[in-house]
Enzyme design. Structure first.
Site, PDB file in Angstrom:
ATOM      1  N   ASP A 123       3.506 -21.377 -25.908  1.00 40.95           N
ATOM      2  CA  ASP A 123       3.386 -23.065 -26.317  1.00 40.95           C
ATOM      3  C   ASP A 123       4.096 -23.732 -25.440  1.00 40.95           C
ATOM      4  OD1 ASP A 123       3.310 -25.147 -27.422  1.00 40.95           O
ATOM      5  OD2 ASP A 123       4.305 -24.720 -29.304  1.00 40.95           O
ATOM      6  N   HIS A 145      -3.207 -24.838 -36.231  1.00 40.24           N
ATOM      7  CA  HIS A 145      -1.994 -24.558 -36.769  1.00 40.24           C
ATOM      8  C   HIS A 145      -1.781 -25.688 -37.790  1.00 40.24           C
ATOM      9  CE1 HIS A 145      -0.057 -22.305 -33.312  1.00 40.24           C
ATOM     10  NE2 HIS A 145      -1.352 -22.276 -32.985  1.00 40.24           N
ATOM     11  N   ASP A 157       3.423 -15.417 -31.801  1.00 42.83           N
ATOM     12  CA  ASP A 157       3.065 -16.588 -32.058  1.00 42.83           C
ATOM     13  C   ASP A 157       4.295 -17.543 -31.593  1.00 42.83           C
ATOM     14  OD1 ASP A 157       1.627 -18.950 -33.332  1.00 42.83           O
ATOM     15  OD2 ASP A 157       2.763 -18.726 -35.231  1.00 42.83           O
ATOM     16  N   HIS A 158       3.841 -18.658 -31.021  1.00 51.89           N
ATOM     17  CA  HIS A 158       4.702 -19.830 -30.348  1.00 51.89           C
ATOM     18  C   HIS A 158       5.753 -19.230 -29.627  1.00 51.89           C
ATOM     19  CE1 HIS A 158       3.245 -23.591 -32.346  1.00 51.89           C
ATOM     20  NE2 HIS A 158       2.900 -22.869 -33.477  1.00 51.89           N
ATOM     21  N   SER A 188      -0.951 -24.211 -43.391  1.00 44.50           N
ATOM     22  CA  SER A 188      -0.505 -23.830 -45.096  1.00 44.50           C
ATOM     23  C   SER A 188      -0.601 -25.239 -45.820  1.00 44.50           C
ATOM     24  CB  SER A 188       0.746 -23.305 -45.019  1.00 44.50           C
ATOM     25  OG  SER A 188       0.848 -22.046 -44.688  1.00 44.50           O
ATOM     26  N   HIS A 235       3.030 -28.609 -39.044  1.00 46.52           N
ATOM     27  CA  HIS A 235       3.722 -27.447 -39.345  1.00 46.52           C
ATOM     28  C   HIS A 235       4.456 -27.640 -40.912  1.00 46.52           C
ATOM     29  CE1 HIS A 235       3.077 -26.287 -35.279  1.00 46.52           C
ATOM     30  NE2 HIS A 235       2.473 -24.988 -35.911  1.00 46.52           N
ATOM     31  N   GLY A 236       4.585 -26.589 -41.703  1.00 41.66           N
ATOM     32  CA  GLY A 236       5.469 -26.652 -42.867  1.00 41.66           C
ATOM     33  C   GLY A 236       4.706 -27.113 -43.854  1.00 41.66           C
ATOM     34  N   ASN A 286      -3.799 -20.256 -38.381  1.00 39.29           N
ATOM     35  CA  ASN A 286      -2.333 -19.684 -38.470  1.00 39.29           C
ATOM     36  C   ASN A 286      -1.821 -20.211 -40.023  1.00 39.29           C
ATOM     37  OD1 ASN A 286      -2.659 -19.294 -36.199  1.00 39.29           O
ATOM     38  ND2 ASN A 286      -0.785 -20.262 -35.386  1.00 39.29           N
TER      39      ASN A 286
HETATM   40 ZN   LIG Z   1       1.932 -23.236 -35.015  1.00 43.86          ZN
END
Ligand SMILES: [Zn+2]
Length: 281
Positions: free
Chosen positions: A103, A207, A81-82, A210, A179-180, A229
């Site tokens: 990416d 992406h 990934d990435h 979470s 992200h995060g 993801n």
């Molecule tokens: Zn990502």
């Protein structure tokens, strides 16, 4: 069995469910993810990301995950990934990863096309699939500093042009996630997902999943997302399990490991149920 992205995402896109990519950095996390997939008979994508390599080097992780994936009795994609550099992506392909993401979303549009086209040609010779990103998902720090985050969202016409020129197998799109851990409630542009899905013929990737609500995931899948993801959620599940084991009076690594495997498996299963991929493996 070890498969590539097309093997799990094309059926998912056709039938309208999602398949998760669960990034892992060690043995406990990998075991938890694969245990969940096998218990629920779900297809799964497992792997690591370039930014996570300090916690689990590429070669060590692939030596561990690839045999586990091959032995599993459900379809397992081992995905890098990435990937941020051509060299690391090639290394992943040589190690036997069945899929990579290159990416180049922070490069110019022309440069993104040039670099992704080159790696796609090569990856296909390995029988591996390629995911690219168009528009920029970014992290929570970055997104909260932007005045108009929608300027970085993926444009449907550009997505069509991009996939036509690169031959890429899956496309990560920017539609309002980051992200995060979220510092504010994410607002997804679901209509944009449908427009991109109608414009291009390949599976779409979300992406920064979470922390989204269950409804957000299901709505995104209903609008055309096929791959989601996940890392932060299972990363926290594993750490919280260690804390719980210690609080329960367990002091040895051999006592803590089963807590972590079980916690990662439970967190993974919860996502698989939401994504609708249970029983599809
Ligand atoms: Zn990502």
């Amino acid at each position: 069995m070890l498969v590539n992205l097309n093997d799990v995402l094309l059926p998912a896109a056709e039938k309208g469910y999602g398949v998760g990519l669960f990034n892992t950095v060690n043995f406990e996390m990998a075991r938890g993810v694969l245990q969940a997939a096998q218990e629920l008979r779900a297809p799964v994508i497992i792997g690591t990301a370039e930014i996570l390599l300090p916690y689990g080097p590429l070669e060590e992780l692939s030596d561990m995950i690839l045999p586990m994936a091959k032995k599993a009795d459900v379809p397992v994609v081992v995905h890098y990934d990435h990937g941020l550099t051509f060299e690391k992506c090639v290394e992943a392909l040589k190690l036997g990863f069945s899929s990579i993401m290159y990416d180049c979303s922070t490069d110019s549009y022309e440069e993104n096309i040039r670099k992704v086209k080159e790696i796609t040609k090569l990856a296909h010779l390995f029988g591996a699939t390629v995911e690219a990103e168009l528009g920029h998902v970014g992290d929570n720090e970055g997104v909260s500093a932007l005045e108009r985050p929608e300027d970085y969202y993926t444009d449907p016409d550009m997505a069509k042009d991009f996939t036509d020129h690169t031959g890429v197998d899956a496309l990560a799109i920017a539609v309002g996630t980051a992200h995060g851990l979220y510092k504010f409630k994410p607002k997804l542009d679901f209509e944009r997902i449908t427009k991109i899905k109608n414009a291009i013929g390949i599976p779409l990737v979300l992406h920064g999943g979470s922390g989204l609500s269950g409804t957000d995931f299901q709505t995104a899948i209903a609008h055309g997302i096929s791959k989601i993801n996940i890392f932060t959620d299972i990363n926290i599940a594993a750490a919280s399990a260690a804390a719980k084991a210690l609080a329960d009076g367990k002091t040895a690594m051999t006592d803590i490991i089963p807590y972590q495997v079980e916690a990662v498996a439970e967190a993974t299963k919860a996502k698989m149920e939401l994504f609708g991929c249970v029983g599809r493996g």
